[in-house]
Design a protein around this motif. Structure first.
Motif, mmCIF file in Angstrom:
data_model
loop_
_atom_site.group_PDB
_atom_site.id
_atom_site.type_symbol
_atom_site.label_atom_id
_atom_site.label_comp_id
_atom_site.label_asym_id
_atom_site.label_seq_id
_atom_site.Cartn_x
_atom_site.Cartn_y
_atom_site.Cartn_z
ATOM 1 N N SER A 94 96.589 40.261 77.724
ATOM 2 C CA SER A 94 95.791 40.769 76.613
ATOM 3 C C SER A 94 94.822 39.722 76.051
ATOM 4 N N ILE A 95 95.141 38.458 76.203
ATOM 5 C CA ILE A 95 94.276 37.444 75.604
ATOM 6 C C ILE A 95 93.048 37.121 76.456
ATOM 7 N N GLY A 96 93.216 37.132 77.766
ATOM 8 C CA GLY A 96 92.048 36.965 78.618
ATOM 9 C C GLY A 96 91.372 35.612 78.552
ATOM 10 N N VAL A 97 92.158 34.541 78.600
ATOM 11 C CA VAL A 97 91.550 33.209 78.703
ATOM 12 C C VAL A 97 90.955 33.042 80.105
ATOM 13 N N LEU A 110 89.294 34.549 68.397
ATOM 14 C CA LEU A 110 88.681 33.239 68.616
ATOM 15 C C LEU A 110 88.334 33.056 70.095
ATOM 16 N N VAL A 111 89.264 33.442 70.967
ATOM 17 C CA VAL A 111 89.019 33.305 72.408
ATOM 18 C C VAL A 111 87.790 34.120 72.809
ATOM 19 N N ASP A 112 87.728 35.361 72.358
ATOM 20 C CA ASP A 112 86.564 36.207 72.665
ATOM 21 C C ASP A 112 85.281 35.594 72.133
ATOM 22 N N ASP A 113 85.346 35.140 70.902
ATOM 23 C CA ASP A 113 84.188 34.551 70.251
ATOM 24 C C ASP A 113 83.689 33.341 71.037
ATOM 25 N N LEU A 114 84.616 32.459 71.389
ATOM 26 C CA LEU A 114 84.239 31.264 72.158
ATOM 27 C C LEU A 114 83.626 31.653 73.500
ATOM 28 N N GLN A 115 84.231 32.632 74.154
ATOM 29 C CA GLN A 115 83.710 33.063 75.458
ATOM 30 C C GLN A 115 82.329 33.681 75.318
ATOM 31 N N ARG A 116 82.153 34.476 74.273
ATOM 32 C CA ARG A 116 80.838 35.092 74.053
ATOM 33 C C ARG A 116 79.761 34.025 73.827
HETATM 34 MG MG MG Z 1 88.367 37.381 76.386
#
Ligand code: MG
Ligand code: C2E
Ligand code: MG
Ligand code: MG
Length: 292
Positions: free
Chosen positions: A193-196, A165-171
């Motif tokens: 690992s999550i990268g917020v 979800l975090v990746d998706d939102l960032q993308r």
């Molecule tokens: Mg990320």
């Protein structure tokens, strides 16, 4: 109706409600009515650059403007809504209000600043948060960077899918904040690992009793330096005293949100503040604060 969808999930009778709504069906009916009557309102709490005190954004915090009880805080109904899954309906409404606020600023010719909204674990389970947020910002014609997404730490600990979800939102161009970090679930490893985009440190870490004071100061310092290494800005929550501000400056924490700077306030009050010359820092939250 909302009730029809979620009635089967409801398993508890909640005693502690200050609202004195003895049964869940009553509580649900009351909330449904409140949504229809538009009784939920947004309060705004500024986030500040610790060194300059200037405002870099606000968090949208929900309040229930109850016809009889007056202004009711989220502590009285959010936990209940999270347990029952009903929070999805309120949060969509809150996200929509936050985008409406941004749209009104733009329509009025104000320079907008980022507004963050809260996402709870139950939201992540129940809906596609990214699609939903995208629909809402599109409907209001808002730039995505202006809507920031606070996902509470407890959501990360439980669900593998939150990383996606975090990746998706960032993308899709949203900024993602980890909320309540240090409230009990996560590790420094997870953070990596999550990268917020931004880390919000839970106010519990600033509020240890004397025995634990050294230890939590050490933890705060470690978390802040690690975030720095990852170019991740840190916002300390619940900052109330000048001593806390001094400590946070010393350990290199750049941003804060707390009563020391501002309490959550009604929208109109915040809009009046926005008029003050030099109070807003339109650069927003930066990976590293450059000295002014
Ligand atoms: Mg990320
Ligand atoms: P949060 O997202 O961590 O929001 C920060 C809370 O800390 C806010 O409480 C704020 O008023 C409070 N706070 C800020 N500075 C200080 C300080 O210096 N001292 C103290 N003692 N408190 C401070 P609030 O508005 O009562 O909200 C509590 C929690 O309810 C929020 O914690 C969030 O988890 C939840 N919440 C609020 N609005 C929403 C919403 O629209 N949706 C969802 N899902 N949850 C929400
Ligand atoms: Mg929050
Ligand atoms: Mg928090």
């Amino acid at each position: 109706t909302v009730k029809g969808t979620y009635a089967r999930r409801i398993a508890w009778y909640d005693r502690g409600m200050g609202l004195e709504l003895e049964q869940e069906p009553k509580m649900l009916a009351a909330i449904q009515r409140a949504l229809d009557q538009r009784e939920f309102v947004l309060y705004a709490q500024p986030k500040c650059n610790i060194r300059t005190g200037r405002i870099v954004g606000i968090e949208a915090l929900v309040r229930w403007n109850h016809p009889e009880k007056g202004l009711v805080g989220p502590g009285e109904f959010v936990p209940f809504l999270e347990r029952t899954g009903f929070i999805v309906y309120l949060d969509r409404y809150v996200w929509d209000m936050a985008c409406g606020l941004l749209a009104s600023w733009i329509a009025e010719g104000r320079h907008p600043i980022p507004v963050s909204v809260n996402v709870s674990r139950a939201d992540v389970r129940a809906i596609d948060v990214a699609d939903e947020l995208e629909r809402i910002v599109e409907r209001h014609g808002i730039e995505r960077r202006l809507l920031e997404v606070e996902i509470t730490e407890s959501a990360y600990a439980e669900d593998e899918c939150v990383t996606h979800l975090v990746d998706d939102l960032q993308r899709r161009g949203f900024t993602v904040l980890m909320d309540d970090f240090g409230s009990g679930y996560s590790s420094l490893n997870m953070l990596k690992s999550i990268g917020v985009d931004t880390l919000k440190i839970d106010m519990g870490l600033l509020r240890e009793d004397a025995d634990d004071a050294n230890r939590s100061e050490g933890i705060l310092e470690a978390v802040t330096s690690m975030a720095r290494l990852m170019d991740m800005p840190v916002i300390a929550e619940g900052v109330e005293t000048a001593e806390q501000v001094e400590f946070l400056k010393r350990i290199g924490c750049d941003y804060a949100q707390g009563f020391y700077f501002y309490r959550p306030m009604p929208q109109s009050e915040f809009e009046a503040l926005m008029e003050t010359e030099g109070l807003i820092d339109y650069r927003g939250v930066l990976p590293r604060v450059v000295d002014d």
